[in-house]
Motif scaffolding. Sequence first.
Motif, PDB file in Angstrom:
ATOM      1  N   TRP A 134     152.609  57.640  88.997  1.00  0.00           N
ATOM      2  CA  TRP A 134     153.545  58.769  89.098  1.00  0.00           C
ATOM      3  C   TRP A 134     152.874  60.109  88.840  1.00  0.00           C
ATOM      4  O   TRP A 134     153.374  61.145  89.250  1.00  0.00           O
ATOM      5  CB  TRP A 134     154.724  58.600  88.153  1.00  0.00           C
ATOM      6  N   ALA A 135     151.723  60.121  88.156  1.00  0.00           N
ATOM      7  CA  ALA A 135     151.052  61.382  87.811  1.00  0.00           C
ATOM      8  C   ALA A 135     149.644  61.410  88.397  1.00  0.00           C
ATOM      9  O   ALA A 135     149.006  60.375  88.589  1.00  0.00           O
ATOM     10  CB  ALA A 135     150.986  61.543  86.296  1.00  0.00           C
ATOM     11  N   SER A 136     149.151  62.612  88.645  1.00  0.00           N
ATOM     12  CA  SER A 136     147.855  62.780  89.300  1.00  0.00           C
ATOM     13  C   SER A 136     146.668  62.298  88.476  1.00  0.00           C
ATOM     14  O   SER A 136     145.608  62.027  89.022  1.00  0.00           O
ATOM     15  CB  SER A 136     147.656  64.239  89.693  1.00  0.00           C
ATOM     16  N   ASP A 137     146.817  62.174  87.151  1.00  0.00           N
ATOM     17  CA  ASP A 137     145.710  61.660  86.344  1.00  0.00           C
ATOM     18  C   ASP A 137     145.705  60.123  86.299  1.00  0.00           C
ATOM     19  O   ASP A 137     144.846  59.521  85.680  1.00  0.00           O
ATOM     20  CB  ASP A 137     145.724  62.248  84.929  1.00  0.00           C
ATOM     21  N   CYS A 138     146.672  59.496  86.987  1.00  0.00           N
ATOM     22  CA  CYS A 138     146.768  58.038  87.125  1.00  0.00           C
ATOM     23  C   CYS A 138     146.693  57.317  85.780  1.00  0.00           C
ATOM     24  O   CYS A 138     145.824  56.466  85.565  1.00  0.00           O
ATOM     25  CB  CYS A 138     145.696  57.522  88.084  1.00  0.00           C
ATOM     26  N   PRO A 139     147.614  57.636  84.861  1.00  0.00           N
ATOM     27  CA  PRO A 139     147.587  56.997  83.550  1.00  0.00           C
ATOM     28  C   PRO A 139     147.900  55.505  83.647  1.00  0.00           C
ATOM     29  O   PRO A 139     148.710  55.089  84.479  1.00  0.00           O
ATOM     30  CB  PRO A 139     148.672  57.724  82.765  1.00  0.00           C
ATOM     31  N   SER A 140     147.260  54.703  82.816  1.00  0.00           N
ATOM     32  CA  SER A 140     147.435  53.253  82.897  1.00  0.00           C
ATOM     33  C   SER A 140     148.883  52.821  82.683  1.00  0.00           C
ATOM     34  O   SER A 140     149.299  51.785  83.188  1.00  0.00           O
ATOM     35  CB  SER A 140     146.522  52.553  81.891  1.00  0.00           C
ATOM     36  N   ASP A 141     149.663  53.610  81.951  1.00  0.00           N
ATOM     37  CA  ASP A 141     151.069  53.261  81.730  1.00  0.00           C
ATOM     38  C   ASP A 141     152.007  53.933  82.738  1.00  0.00           C
ATOM     39  O   ASP A 141     153.221  53.896  82.586  1.00  0.00           O
ATOM     40  CB  ASP A 141     151.496  53.628  80.313  1.00  0.00           C
TER      41      ASP A 141
ATOM     42  N   ASN B 221     162.197  50.325  96.470  1.00  0.00           N
ATOM     43  CA  ASN B 221     163.625  50.619  96.664  1.00  0.00           C
ATOM     44  C   ASN B 221     163.915  51.139  98.076  1.00  0.00           C
ATOM     45  O   ASN B 221     165.039  51.500  98.394  1.00  0.00           O
ATOM     46  CB  ASN B 221     164.123  51.616  95.611  1.00  0.00           C
ATOM     47  N   GLY B 222     162.876  51.203  98.938  1.00  0.00           N
ATOM     48  CA  GLY B 222     163.046  51.619 100.328  1.00  0.00           C
ATOM     49  C   GLY B 222     162.893  53.100 100.581  1.00  0.00           C
ATOM     50  O   GLY B 222     163.093  53.560 101.702  1.00  0.00           O
ATOM     51  N   SER B 223     162.515  53.874  99.557  1.00  0.00           N
ATOM     52  CA  SER B 223     162.347  55.316  99.751  1.00  0.00           C
ATOM     53  C   SER B 223     160.874  55.672  99.949  1.00  0.00           C
ATOM     54  O   SER B 223     159.984  55.001  99.444  1.00  0.00           O
ATOM     55  CB  SER B 223     162.926  56.081  98.559  1.00  0.00           C
ATOM     56  N   TYR B 224     160.654  56.729 100.712  1.00  0.00           N
ATOM     57  CA  TYR B 224     159.314  57.253 101.004  1.00  0.00           C
ATOM     58  C   TYR B 224     159.021  58.288  99.926  1.00  0.00           C
ATOM     59  O   TYR B 224     159.627  59.356  99.910  1.00  0.00           O
ATOM     60  CB  TYR B 224     159.343  57.862 102.404  1.00  0.00           C
ATOM     61  N   GLU B 225     158.128  57.978  98.988  1.00  0.00           N
ATOM     62  CA  GLU B 225     157.978  58.758  97.760  1.00  0.00           C
ATOM     63  C   GLU B 225     156.561  59.267  97.531  1.00  0.00           C
ATOM     64  O   GLU B 225     155.601  58.743  98.069  1.00  0.00           O
ATOM     65  CB  GLU B 225     158.363  57.890  96.551  1.00  0.00           C
ATOM     66  N   LEU B 226     156.468  60.232  96.657  1.00  0.00           N
ATOM     67  CA  LEU B 226     155.213  60.790  96.184  1.00  0.00           C
ATOM     68  C   LEU B 226     154.585  59.845  95.169  1.00  0.00           C
ATOM     69  O   LEU B 226     155.266  59.247  94.341  1.00  0.00           O
ATOM     70  CB  LEU B 226     155.485  62.143  95.508  1.00  0.00           C
ATOM     71  N   GLY B 227     153.266  59.713  95.228  1.00  0.00           N
ATOM     72  CA  GLY B 227     152.522  58.939  94.246  1.00  0.00           C
ATOM     73  C   GLY B 227     151.069  59.369  94.269  1.00  0.00           C
ATOM     74  O   GLY B 227     150.673  60.242  95.059  1.00  0.00           O
ATOM     75  N   PHE B 228     150.257  58.751  93.407  1.00  0.00           N
ATOM     76  CA  PHE B 228     148.835  59.073  93.311  1.00  0.00           C
ATOM     77  C   PHE B 228     148.033  57.787  93.193  1.00  0.00           C
ATOM     78  O   PHE B 228     148.466  56.830  92.546  1.00  0.00           O
ATOM     79  CB  PHE B 228     148.571  59.962  92.091  1.00  0.00           C
ATOM     80  N   ILE B 229     146.864  57.768  93.837  1.00  0.00           N
ATOM     81  CA  ILE B 229     145.949  56.637  93.726  1.00  0.00           C
ATOM     82  C   ILE B 229     144.588  57.166  93.320  1.00  0.00           C
ATOM     83  O   ILE B 229     144.272  58.340  93.519  1.00  0.00           O
ATOM     84  CB  ILE B 229     145.839  55.839  95.046  1.00  0.00           C
ATOM     85  N   ASN B 230     143.768  56.284  92.724  1.00  0.00           N
ATOM     86  CA  ASN B 230     142.426  56.727  92.335  1.00  0.00           C
ATOM     87  C   ASN B 230     141.334  55.826  92.875  1.00  0.00           C
ATOM     88  O   ASN B 230     140.181  55.970  92.494  1.00  0.00           O
ATOM     89  CB  ASN B 230     142.313  56.885  90.814  1.00  0.00           C
TER      90      ASN B 230
ATOM     91  N   GLY C  83     142.493  68.662  90.637  1.00  0.00           N
ATOM     92  CA  GLY C  83     142.172  68.552  89.222  1.00  0.00           C
ATOM     93  C   GLY C  83     141.464  67.273  88.823  1.00  0.00           C
ATOM     94  O   GLY C  83     140.845  67.201  87.770  1.00  0.00           O
ATOM     95  N   TYR C  84     141.548  66.239  89.671  1.00  0.00           N
ATOM     96  CA  TYR C  84     140.964  64.945  89.333  1.00  0.00           C
ATOM     97  C   TYR C  84     140.183  64.425  90.524  1.00  0.00           C
ATOM     98  O   TYR C  84     140.751  63.951  91.503  1.00  0.00           O
ATOM     99  CB  TYR C  84     142.064  63.941  88.950  1.00  0.00           C
ATOM    100  N   PHE C  85     138.857  64.492  90.442  1.00  0.00           N
ATOM    101  CA  PHE C  85     137.990  64.036  91.523  1.00  0.00           C
ATOM    102  C   PHE C  85     138.258  62.561  91.807  1.00  0.00           C
ATOM    103  O   PHE C  85     138.316  61.741  90.900  1.00  0.00           O
ATOM    104  CB  PHE C  85     136.522  64.235  91.146  1.00  0.00           C
ATOM    105  N   GLY C  86     138.430  62.221  93.078  1.00  0.00           N
ATOM    106  CA  GLY C  86     138.660  60.836  93.466  1.00  0.00           C
ATOM    107  C   GLY C  86     140.094  60.377  93.333  1.00  0.00           C
ATOM    108  O   GLY C  86     140.391  59.207  93.564  1.00  0.00           O
ATOM    109  N   HIS C  87     141.004  61.277  92.962  1.00  0.00           N
ATOM    110  CA  HIS C  87     142.420  60.942  92.881  1.00  0.00           C
ATOM    111  C   HIS C  87     143.120  61.603  94.068  1.00  0.00           C
ATOM    112  O   HIS C  87     142.849  62.748  94.394  1.00  0.00           O
ATOM    113  CB  HIS C  87     143.029  61.449  91.580  1.00  0.00           C
ATOM    114  N   TYR C  88     144.033  60.853  94.703  1.00  0.00           N
ATOM    115  CA  TYR C  88     144.664  61.331  95.918  1.00  0.00           C
ATOM    116  C   TYR C  88     146.178  61.335  95.813  1.00  0.00           C
ATOM    117  O   TYR C  88     146.771  60.401  95.277  1.00  0.00           O
ATOM    118  CB  TYR C  88     144.257  60.457  97.111  1.00  0.00           C
TER     119      TYR C  88
END
Length: 169
Positions: free
Chosen positions: A16-23, A56-65, A43-48
Amino acid sequence: MGYHAINEGSNIPVYWASDCPSDGKIGTLYNGEVFTLVREHMGYFGHYEIRFLKNNGSYELGFINSGQYGNLAYSGQSVTESALGSACYRFKLRKNMNVVSSSGSHHTTLSTGDYVYTRGATCGESNPANMHIIGYKKGSAGVTSYTGFLTLNYAGGSMFSKNFCLYKA
């Protein structure tokens, strides 16, 4: 500029967050799943920043690393279409979809079984669900050259080989 991508490797956690926290995991991209890679996070190299189909079937914002993924265009049928000037990738539609101009205004509606052509599967800036196209083919008509966007339907599914709105043909 971003593009529509396909997961070509193992499962990729989505956060859910750009720093890709483990929780902060909110979803998973499975092998063969299509998503939109919008941009690398400054702000975070290698994070997209991505858009993906949540469970739930919705097209949503997220982040991967991390992950192994490629441009969706390369999953299309490689063709040389004289009406479009050179080699490109062709997809057949599994669902009815709209073609829009660069400004977002409606141009035409394509039906299930029609074709679209692209060179890079670039996503739209104002609407990441849009995919840049260079032409389309309606029914038995010839190929129409058109530089615009196809509004992809992620809500219907995101598995390229099974239920995504486009397939290789």
